[in-house]
Design a protein around this motif. Structure first.
Motif, PDB file in Angstrom:
ATOM      1  N   ASP A 159       0.859  -1.176   0.000  1.00 58.40           N
ATOM      2  CA  ASP A 159       0.000   0.000   0.000  1.00 58.40           C
ATOM      3  C   ASP A 159       0.899   1.230   0.000  1.00 58.40           C
ATOM      4  O   ASP A 159       2.129   1.125   0.040  1.00 58.40           O
ATOM      5  N   ALA A 160       0.300   2.382  -0.068  1.00 58.66           N
ATOM      6  CA  ALA A 160       1.066   3.622  -0.197  1.00 58.66           C
ATOM      7  C   ALA A 160       2.028   3.821   0.969  1.00 58.66           C
ATOM      8  O   ALA A 160       3.153   4.300   0.781  1.00 58.66           O
ATOM      9  N   LYS A 161       1.618   3.451   2.179  1.00 59.37           N
ATOM     10  CA  LYS A 161       2.477   3.649   3.352  1.00 59.37           C
ATOM     11  C   LYS A 161       3.735   2.797   3.267  1.00 59.37           C
ATOM     12  O   LYS A 161       4.837   3.269   3.560  1.00 59.37           O
ATOM     13  N   LEU A 162       3.583   1.539   2.884  1.00 58.78           N
ATOM     14  CA  LEU A 162       4.747   0.664   2.743  1.00 58.78           C
ATOM     15  C   LEU A 162       5.687   1.179   1.655  1.00 58.78           C
ATOM     16  O   LEU A 162       6.903   1.267   1.857  1.00 58.78           O
ATOM     17  N   VAL A 163       5.117   1.526   0.514  1.00 59.89           N
ATOM     18  CA  VAL A 163       5.921   1.999  -0.617  1.00 59.89           C
ATOM     19  C   VAL A 163       6.687   3.259  -0.245  1.00 59.89           C
ATOM     20  O   VAL A 163       7.886   3.391  -0.515  1.00 59.89           O
ATOM     21  N   ALA A 164       6.012   4.200   0.384  1.00 60.99           N
ATOM     22  CA  ALA A 164       6.670   5.443   0.778  1.00 60.99           C
ATOM     23  C   ALA A 164       7.745   5.195   1.826  1.00 60.99           C
ATOM     24  O   ALA A 164       8.806   5.831   1.806  1.00 60.99           O
ATOM     25  N   THR A 165       7.507   4.258   2.723  1.00 59.21           N
ATOM     26  CA  THR A 165       8.501   3.939   3.751  1.00 59.21           C
ATOM     27  C   THR A 165       9.770   3.392   3.117  1.00 59.21           C
ATOM     28  O   THR A 165      10.884   3.784   3.481  1.00 59.21           O
ATOM     29  N   VAL A 166       9.621   2.482   2.148  1.00 64.42           N
ATOM     30  CA  VAL A 166      10.782   1.916   1.466  1.00 64.42           C
ATOM     31  C   VAL A 166      11.538   3.008   0.705  1.00 64.42           C
ATOM     32  O   VAL A 166      12.763   3.106   0.770  1.00 64.42           O
ATOM     33  N   SER A 167      10.803   3.837  -0.005  1.00 63.89           N
ATOM     34  CA  SER A 167      11.447   4.905  -0.777  1.00 63.89           C
ATOM     35  C   SER A 167      12.142   5.907   0.132  1.00 63.89           C
ATOM     36  O   SER A 167      13.260   6.356  -0.149  1.00 63.89           O
ATOM     37  N   ASN A 168      11.496   6.266   1.230  1.00 62.98           N
ATOM     38  CA  ASN A 168      12.112   7.209   2.170  1.00 62.98           C
ATOM     39  C   ASN A 168      13.366   6.627   2.823  1.00 62.98           C
ATOM     40  O   ASN A 168      14.255   7.367   3.256  1.00 62.98           O
ATOM     41  N   ALA A 169      13.437   5.290   2.893  1.00 62.90           N
ATOM     42  CA  ALA A 169      14.599   4.627   3.479  1.00 62.90           C
ATOM     43  C   ALA A 169      15.742   4.480   2.471  1.00 62.90           C
ATOM     44  O   ALA A 169      16.804   3.981   2.818  1.00 62.90           O
ATOM     45  N   GLY A 170      15.507   4.894   1.225  1.00 66.70           N
ATOM     46  CA  GLY A 170      16.565   4.873   0.234  1.00 66.70           C
ATOM     47  C   GLY A 170      16.430   3.827  -0.835  1.00 66.70           C
ATOM     48  O   GLY A 170      17.222   3.788  -1.785  1.00 66.70           O
ATOM     49  N   GLY A 171      15.440   2.926  -0.729  1.00 64.75           N
ATOM     50  CA  GLY A 171      15.204   1.920  -1.746  1.00 64.75           C
ATOM     51  C   GLY A 171      14.152   2.393  -2.739  1.00 64.75           C
ATOM     52  O   GLY A 171      13.812   3.580  -2.797  1.00 64.75           O
ATOM     53  N   LEU A 172      13.624   1.453  -3.513  1.00 62.10           N
ATOM     54  CA  LEU A 172      12.545   1.763  -4.455  1.00 62.10           C
ATOM     55  C   LEU A 172      11.284   1.041  -4.012  1.00 62.10           C
ATOM     56  O   LEU A 172      11.179  -0.186  -4.112  1.00 62.10           O
ATOM     57  N   GLY A 173      10.309   1.796  -3.478  1.00 62.09           N
ATOM     58  CA  GLY A 173       9.024   1.224  -3.140  1.00 62.09           C
ATOM     59  C   GLY A 173       8.230   0.935  -4.403  1.00 62.09           C
ATOM     60  O   GLY A 173       8.333   1.658  -5.392  1.00 62.09           O
ATOM     61  N   SER A 174       7.422  -0.129  -4.367  1.00 60.39           N
ATOM     62  CA  SER A 174       6.680  -0.545  -5.564  1.00 60.39           C
ATOM     63  C   SER A 174       5.236  -0.864  -5.216  1.00 60.39           C
ATOM     64  O   SER A 174       4.967  -1.738  -4.380  1.00 60.39           O
ATOM     65  N   LEU A 175       4.305  -0.189  -5.879  1.00 61.59           N
ATOM     66  CA  LEU A 175       2.884  -0.461  -5.705  1.00 61.59           C
ATOM     67  C   LEU A 175       2.478  -1.654  -6.559  1.00 61.59           C
ATOM     68  O   LEU A 175       2.741  -1.693  -7.761  1.00 61.59           O
ATOM     69  N   GLY A 176       1.815  -2.634  -5.939  1.00 58.55           N
ATOM     70  CA  GLY A 176       1.252  -3.751  -6.694  1.00 58.55           C
ATOM     71  C   GLY A 176      -0.007  -3.324  -7.420  1.00 58.55           C
ATOM     72  O   GLY A 176      -0.568  -2.254  -7.157  1.00 58.55           O
ATOM     73  N   PRO A 177      -0.493  -4.154  -8.348  1.00 56.56           N
ATOM     74  CA  PRO A 177      -1.681  -3.789  -9.135  1.00 56.56           C
ATOM     75  C   PRO A 177      -2.951  -3.629  -8.301  1.00 56.56           C
ATOM     76  O   PRO A 177      -3.886  -2.957  -8.730  1.00 56.56           O
ATOM     77  N   HIS A 178      -2.997  -4.256  -7.129  1.00 59.37           N
ATOM     78  CA  HIS A 178      -4.163  -4.111  -6.245  1.00 59.37           C
ATOM     79  C   HIS A 178      -3.752  -3.486  -4.915  1.00 59.37           C
ATOM     80  O   HIS A 178      -4.346  -3.771  -3.875  1.00 59.37           O
ATOM     81  N   ALA A 179      -2.764  -2.624  -4.943  1.00 59.90           N
ATOM     82  CA  ALA A 179      -2.211  -2.043  -3.719  1.00 59.90           C
ATOM     83  C   ALA A 179      -3.288  -1.366  -2.878  1.00 59.90           C
ATOM     84  O   ALA A 179      -4.134  -0.629  -3.398  1.00 59.90           O
ATOM     85  N   GLY A 180      -3.241  -1.645  -1.588  1.00 60.69           N
ATOM     86  CA  GLY A 180      -4.145  -0.983  -0.654  1.00 60.69           C
ATOM     87  C   GLY A 180      -5.582  -1.452  -0.696  1.00 60.69           C
ATOM     88  O   GLY A 180      -6.426  -0.882   0.007  1.00 60.69           O
ATOM     89  N   GLN A 181      -5.879  -2.493  -1.450  1.00 59.14           N
ATOM     90  CA  GLN A 181      -7.261  -2.935  -1.607  1.00 59.14           C
ATOM     91  C   GLN A 181      -7.583  -4.089  -0.670  1.00 59.14           C
ATOM     92  O   GLN A 181      -6.755  -4.968  -0.432  1.00 59.14           O
ATOM     93  N   VAL A 182      -8.791  -4.079  -0.126  1.00 61.64           N
ATOM     94  CA  VAL A 182      -9.246  -5.181   0.718  1.00 61.64           C
ATOM     95  C   VAL A 182     -10.310  -6.013   0.013  1.00 61.64           C
ATOM     96  O   VAL A 182     -10.703  -7.072   0.490  1.00 61.64           O
ATOM     97  N   ASP A 183     -10.771  -5.527  -1.122  1.00 62.99           N
ATOM     98  CA  ASP A 183     -11.705  -6.295  -1.938  1.00 62.99           C
ATOM     99  C   ASP A 183     -11.338  -6.088  -3.408  1.00 62.99           C
ATOM    100  O   ASP A 183     -10.579  -5.194  -3.756  1.00 62.99           O
ATOM    101  N   SER A 184     -11.849  -6.937  -4.265  1.00 62.32           N
ATOM    102  CA  SER A 184     -11.504  -6.895  -5.680  1.00 62.32           C
ATOM    103  C   SER A 184     -12.635  -6.274  -6.487  1.00 62.32           C
ATOM    104  O   SER A 184     -13.788  -6.258  -6.060  1.00 62.32           O
ATOM    105  N   THR A 185     -12.287  -5.746  -7.641  1.00 63.48           N
ATOM    106  CA  THR A 185     -13.288  -5.236  -8.576  1.00 63.48           C
ATOM    107  C   THR A 185     -12.937  -5.693  -9.981  1.00 63.48           C
ATOM    108  O   THR A 185     -11.763  -5.770 -10.340  1.00 63.48           O
ATOM    109  N   LYS A 186     -13.943  -6.013 -10.754  1.00 60.04           N
ATOM    110  CA  LYS A 186     -13.731  -6.422 -12.133  1.00 60.04           C
ATOM    111  C   LYS A 186     -13.877  -5.251 -13.100  1.00 60.04           C
ATOM    112  O   LYS A 186     -13.692  -5.429 -14.304  1.00 60.04           O
TER     113      LYS A 186
END
Length: 204
Positions: A25-52
């Motif tokens: 999710d955005a928090k994890l990605v931003a944490t990794v990037s702020n720590a000097g790495g490259l944070g990466s959002l998955g295609p369903h990042a931050g989602q608790v349910d799916s949509t078609k």
């Protein structure tokens, strides 16, 4: 740290966080990037349910991208995972690409096999100055070469030990195969299965 991967991506440490589909999710990605790495959002990042609905899925991704931008000014990535079996009838990737382009995402982590669709998308990324981290579903010297020729900036040499999505070779044998060929693109290898963390290995 002086490293080709860091230079290409504009990051401090040669660590690329795995997109992990729903688990990011955005928090994890931003944490990794702020720590000097490259944070990466998955295609369903931050989602608790799916949509078609392709548009709703893309807009959910946009919301996550906007939140990442609020939490960091460092580079981050969005995972692009186009359909491999319905290349000409992929309903989800085009709206996702529109969001990536409109939000000026700096890096994409592209998963797939070399084909006409990949070559076309790589061209779109390069036109916009988007860096491409490429991961084949089954890495070989041949598709590594094809991805490099299409414009990939970094190759992910992935084996079954990256989380058991592949069953052919261990990651370090894949890295060796990728770096034996006369390529100029640096390769990364997966070294932690659970977190899919990638550490930079320089190709020769």
């Amino acid at each position: 740290m002086e490293n080709r991967i860091c230079t290409i991506l504009g990051i401090e440490k040669p660590v690329i966080q795995g997109p992990m589909v729903y688990l990011t999710d955005a928090k994890l990605v931003a944490t990794v990037s702020n720590a000097g790495g490259l944070g990466s959002l998955g295609p369903h990042a931050g989602q608790v349910d799916s949509t078609k609905d392709p548009i709703e899925r893309a807009e959910r991704l946009r919301a996550q991208i906007k939140q990442v931008k609020q939490l960091t000014d460092k580079p981050f990535s969005v995972n692009v995972l186009p359909s491999q079996h319905h290349e000409d009838n992929d309903l989800y990737t085009p709206p996702q690409l529109d969001v990536i382009f409109e939000e000026e995402v700096p890096v994409v982590t592209f998963v797939g096999e070399p084909n006409k669709s990949m070559i076309r998308m790589f061209g779109q990324f390069k036109e916009r100055g988007i860096k491409i981290v490429y991961r084949s579903l089954n890495p070989t010297p041949e598709n590594t070469r094809a991805a490099e020729e299409a414009g990939a900036d970094i190759i992910v040499a992935t084996g079954f030990d990256e989380g058991d999505t592949l069953h052919l070779r261990q990651s370090f044998s894949q890295t060796r195969n990728a770096t034996r060929m006369p390529a100029t693109t640096p390769a990364t290898a997966t070294i932690l299965p659970a977190m899919q963390r990638k550490s930079g290995f320089r190709s020769t």
